[in-house]
Design a protein around this motif. Sequence first.
Motif, PDB file in Angstrom:
ATOM      1  N   ALA A  26      37.091  -6.597  20.915  1.00 35.68           N
ATOM      2  CA  ALA A  26      37.693  -5.264  20.818  1.00 35.68           C
ATOM      3  C   ALA A  26      38.579  -5.178  19.587  1.00 35.68           C
ATOM      4  CB  ALA A  26      38.499  -4.985  22.074  1.00 35.68           C
ATOM      5  N   MET A  27      38.485  -4.062  18.893  1.00 36.35           N
ATOM      6  CA  MET A  27      39.230  -3.861  17.658  1.00 36.35           C
ATOM      7  C   MET A  27      40.297  -2.780  17.823  1.00 36.35           C
ATOM      8  SD  MET A  27      38.041  -5.620  15.115  1.00 36.35           S
ATOM      9  CE  MET A  27      36.625  -6.429  14.434  1.00 36.35           C
ATOM     10  N   VAL A  28      40.060  -1.856  18.727  1.00 35.38           N
ATOM     11  CA  VAL A  28      40.944  -0.712  18.883  1.00 35.38           C
ATOM     12  C   VAL A  28      41.318  -0.600  20.361  1.00 35.38           C
ATOM     13  CG1 VAL A  28      41.113   1.793  18.658  1.00 35.38           C
ATOM     14  CG2 VAL A  28      39.753   0.490  17.023  1.00 35.38           C
ATOM     15  N   PHE A  29      42.584  -0.426  20.636  1.00 33.63           N
ATOM     16  CA  PHE A  29      43.031  -0.340  22.032  1.00 33.63           C
ATOM     17  C   PHE A  29      43.682   1.004  22.305  1.00 33.63           C
ATOM     18  CE2 PHE A  29      42.665  -4.766  21.120  1.00 33.63           C
ATOM     19  CZ  PHE A  29      42.185  -5.309  22.306  1.00 33.63           C
ATOM     20  N   ALA A  30      43.445   1.529  23.500  1.00 37.05           N
ATOM     21  CA  ALA A  30      44.106   2.772  23.865  1.00 37.05           C
ATOM     22  C   ALA A  30      44.368   2.764  25.364  1.00 37.05           C
ATOM     23  CB  ALA A  30      43.235   3.970  23.491  1.00 37.05           C
ATOM     24  N   GLY A  31      45.404   3.461  25.770  1.00 38.08           N
ATOM     25  CA  GLY A  31      45.702   3.583  27.191  1.00 38.08           C
ATOM     26  C   GLY A  31      44.897   4.727  27.772  1.00 38.08           C
ATOM     27  N   MET A  32      44.413   4.552  29.013  1.00 30.44           N
ATOM     28  CA  MET A  32      43.695   5.641  29.671  1.00 30.44           C
ATOM     29  C   MET A  32      44.321   5.858  31.049  1.00 30.44           C
ATOM     30  SD  MET A  32      39.629   6.092  30.349  1.00 30.44           S
ATOM     31  CE  MET A  32      39.134   6.607  28.719  1.00 30.44           C
ATOM     32  N   TYR A  33      44.637   7.124  31.345  1.00 33.79           N
ATOM     33  CA  TYR A  33      45.317   7.452  32.602  1.00 33.79           C
ATOM     34  C   TYR A  33      44.661   8.671  33.230  1.00 33.79           C
ATOM     35  CZ  TYR A  33      48.838   4.402  30.629  1.00 33.79           C
ATOM     36  OH  TYR A  33      49.468   3.326  30.096  1.00 33.79           O
ATOM     37  N   PRO A  34      44.621   8.715  34.578  1.00 37.39           N
ATOM     38  CA  PRO A  34      44.136   9.940  35.205  1.00 37.39           C
ATOM     39  C   PRO A  34      45.154  11.050  34.966  1.00 37.39           C
ATOM     40  CG  PRO A  34      44.980   8.418  36.866  1.00 37.39           C
ATOM     41  CD  PRO A  34      45.026   7.694  35.565  1.00 37.39           C
ATOM     42  N   ILE A  35      44.714  12.282  34.808  1.00 37.98           N
ATOM     43  CA  ILE A  35      45.649  13.379  34.609  1.00 37.98           C
ATOM     44  C   ILE A  35      46.493  13.548  35.855  1.00 37.98           C
ATOM     45  CG2 ILE A  35      45.769  15.905  34.455  1.00 37.98           C
ATOM     46  CD1 ILE A  35      43.793  15.747  32.200  1.00 37.98           C
ATOM     47  N   ASP A  36      45.867  13.310  37.020  1.00 37.05           N
ATOM     48  CA  ASP A  36      46.592  13.367  38.271  1.00 37.05           C
ATOM     49  C   ASP A  36      46.391  12.022  38.972  1.00 37.05           C
ATOM     50  OD1 ASP A  36      47.045  15.955  40.643  1.00 37.05           O
ATOM     51  OD2 ASP A  36      47.305  13.798  40.986  1.00 37.05           O
ATOM     52  N   GLN A  37      47.470  11.407  39.457  1.00 37.26           N
ATOM     53  CA  GLN A  37      47.340  10.071  40.052  1.00 37.26           C
ATOM     54  C   GLN A  37      46.402  10.043  41.272  1.00 37.26           C
ATOM     55  OE1 GLN A  37      48.344   6.783  39.433  1.00 37.26           O
ATOM     56  NE2 GLN A  37      48.778   7.512  37.373  1.00 37.26           N
ATOM     57  N   SER A  38      46.203  11.194  41.922  1.00 37.59           N
ATOM     58  CA  SER A  38      45.293  11.199  43.078  1.00 37.59           C
ATOM     59  C   SER A  38      43.848  10.950  42.634  1.00 37.59           C
ATOM     60  CB  SER A  38      45.392  12.537  43.815  1.00 37.59           C
ATOM     61  OG  SER A  38      44.896  13.560  42.982  1.00 37.59           O
ATOM     62  N   GLU A  39      43.597  11.072  41.337  1.00 36.20           N
ATOM     63  CA  GLU A  39      42.250  10.836  40.791  1.00 36.20           C
ATOM     64  C   GLU A  39      42.036   9.369  40.411  1.00 36.20           C
ATOM     65  OE1 GLU A  39      39.486  12.935  39.969  1.00 36.20           O
ATOM     66  OE2 GLU A  39      40.471  13.939  41.646  1.00 36.20           O
ATOM     67  N   TYR A  40      43.059   8.534  40.659  1.00 36.24           N
ATOM     68  CA  TYR A  40      43.008   7.155  40.180  1.00 36.24           C
ATOM     69  C   TYR A  40      41.751   6.407  40.627  1.00 36.24           C
ATOM     70  CZ  TYR A  40      44.345   2.321  39.330  1.00 36.24           C
ATOM     71  OH  TYR A  40      44.342   1.023  38.905  1.00 36.24           O
TER      72      TYR A  40
ATOM     73  N   GLY B 109      52.096   6.836  34.690  1.00 34.87           N
ATOM     74  CA  GLY B 109      51.695   6.247  35.966  1.00 34.87           C
ATOM     75  C   GLY B 109      50.719   5.092  35.796  1.00 34.87           C
ATOM     76  N   ALA B 110      49.909   4.820  36.847  1.00 33.24           N
ATOM     77  CA  ALA B 110      48.965   3.708  36.813  1.00 33.24           C
ATOM     78  C   ALA B 110      47.736   4.085  35.992  1.00 33.24           C
ATOM     79  CB  ALA B 110      48.554   3.329  38.226  1.00 33.24           C
ATOM     80  N   GLY B 111      47.263   3.138  35.208  1.00 31.61           N
ATOM     81  CA  GLY B 111      46.093   3.415  34.380  1.00 31.61           C
ATOM     82  C   GLY B 111      45.533   2.115  33.830  1.00 31.61           C
TER      83      GLY B 111
END
Length: 556
Positions: A293-307, A335-337
Amino acid sequence: FPVEDTRNFSIIAHVDHGKSTLADRLLELTGTIDKTKNNKQVLDKLQVERERGITVKAQTASLFYNFEGKQYLLNLIDTPGHVDFSYEVSRSLSACQGVLLVVDANEGIQAQTVANFFLAFEAQLSVIPVINKIDLKNADPGRVEKQIEKVFDIPSDECIKISAKLGTNIESVLQAVIERIPPPKVHRKNPLRALVFDSTFDQYRGVVANVALFDGVVSKGDKIVSAHTQKTYEVNEVGVLIPNEQPTLKLYAGQVGYLIAGMKDVTEAQIGDTLYLRNQPVEPLPGFKSAKAMVFAGMYPIDQSEYNNLKSAIEKLTLNDSSVTVHRDSSLALGAGWRLGFLGLLHMEVFNQRLEQEYNTSVILTTPTVPYKAVLASAKLIKARRAVQKHLMFIDQNRVMLKYLFPLNEIVVDFYDSLKSLSSGYASFDYEDAGYQTADLVKMDILLNGNIVEELVTVVHKEKAHSVGKTICERLKDSLPRQLFEIAIQAAIGSKIVARETVKAYRKNVLAKCYGGDITRKMKLLKRQAEGKKKLRKIGNIEVPKDAFIKVLKTQ
Ligand code: GDP
Ligand code: MG
């Protein structure tokens, strides 16, 4: 089907030089698809591929072709050209003995022509150079032949000149595949040895594994074992891809096809795994180097209920694209992601788009960052990007190949676009990892009235600290609501302030528009304001809405 009449080959090229169009013509000429239809890149099946006009996933198709009174089975694997997807290319090559190296007769050798050639060369495959688009007005196949001879040391009389668009000279390509690419070296009498080189998740049938058989035979009903997990499965279905799935009774060594064996969990079908028959264990095949991997990004649900939904979508999609790395992560603001690793920026965008289109999710993706590594590349632009020249070669009078050492973070974001516009679209570029280098990096804090906002701490190069800090401060200023007091937004390195913005004080009176009277309406408005506050995070005495973080952290 006799092994000696089988050929496994791939088409490789720089992006847009015509791989998928050539694949269309080969499918038509062999009667695999109807010629009357308006076939355009039929192997690009994904929505994202059709919308962007690029190949993202390698695809497989089995073709039958009669040549000099004999029928041949030609297994074709179409591959992506963009630098971010070279991982797909090297995987595909492990199932092949030869490649068609397609070069545009007008543009000549480009960065990914070179990169892909070396992937094939290192895998010791036969390389058939194909000069495409000879119908173009500015086509100069003679010049491209000389480039191929100079850069790859392939005699110019081995080049085949075609127009994939018009269908000119496509027979010679098939003939060369038969004559110049050797049949696979396999043993059908030996016990089964099958390489899983790709897999997808089907909602109803579970994992569909694409396999290349190196030894033996596999039939429906066989009990097979995964060398990776040591789990046993019963084969429910085997078949070939022509290019859609066509069930068969058996798959033989030398063939490329698919296999379904009741694997339900995405971790069960590792790409690079070897499958063998129960009670007949074999030495596993070498598998693949894992993608870096060369590029890192955080990914999160827009709403935590979608986790949970998002979690299962990411798992299924990474099965189909194993070059993405996934780690659980959480952010105070979001939140969690997960923290995902990609091979490049286009790869990140395509992954995000596939999640949305194929799995119906919507996510917050944070600004990409890189692990601090240096890379090889070519260009102008160079000084501002802290690069060092390493190599220079003239391909012909008009074109030069340059190699540079670059810090990776300088090229992931907008380097490709700047290079293209500076060179009016003529320059092309490719990169590979050159290991870590020391650099003058600093940790930058973002402060609100003197309090550090932990969510926004970043690492930047010292010389860029001011401009990066300024951008973050400006974005934050635009998205912070005014409050009862003035807010100072600062970017700081240690105790040194490198950028500052101010949000003026303002009293937000939600009742301002209620002229007298209606008490229930007033209560409603006050209640709504209180609910809004629940989504705020307090930093010092400053209330920061979740929105503000999203606006600062999100790409664009
Ligand atoms: P890929 O990225 O290598 O798969 O390239 P594509 O097959 O998607 O083709 C890229 C573009 O070049 C498309 O617009 C094709 O129509 C065009 N193209 C492909 N082959 C030819 C050709 O022989 N002549 C001309 N004029 N255009 C072609
Ligand atoms: Mg393509």
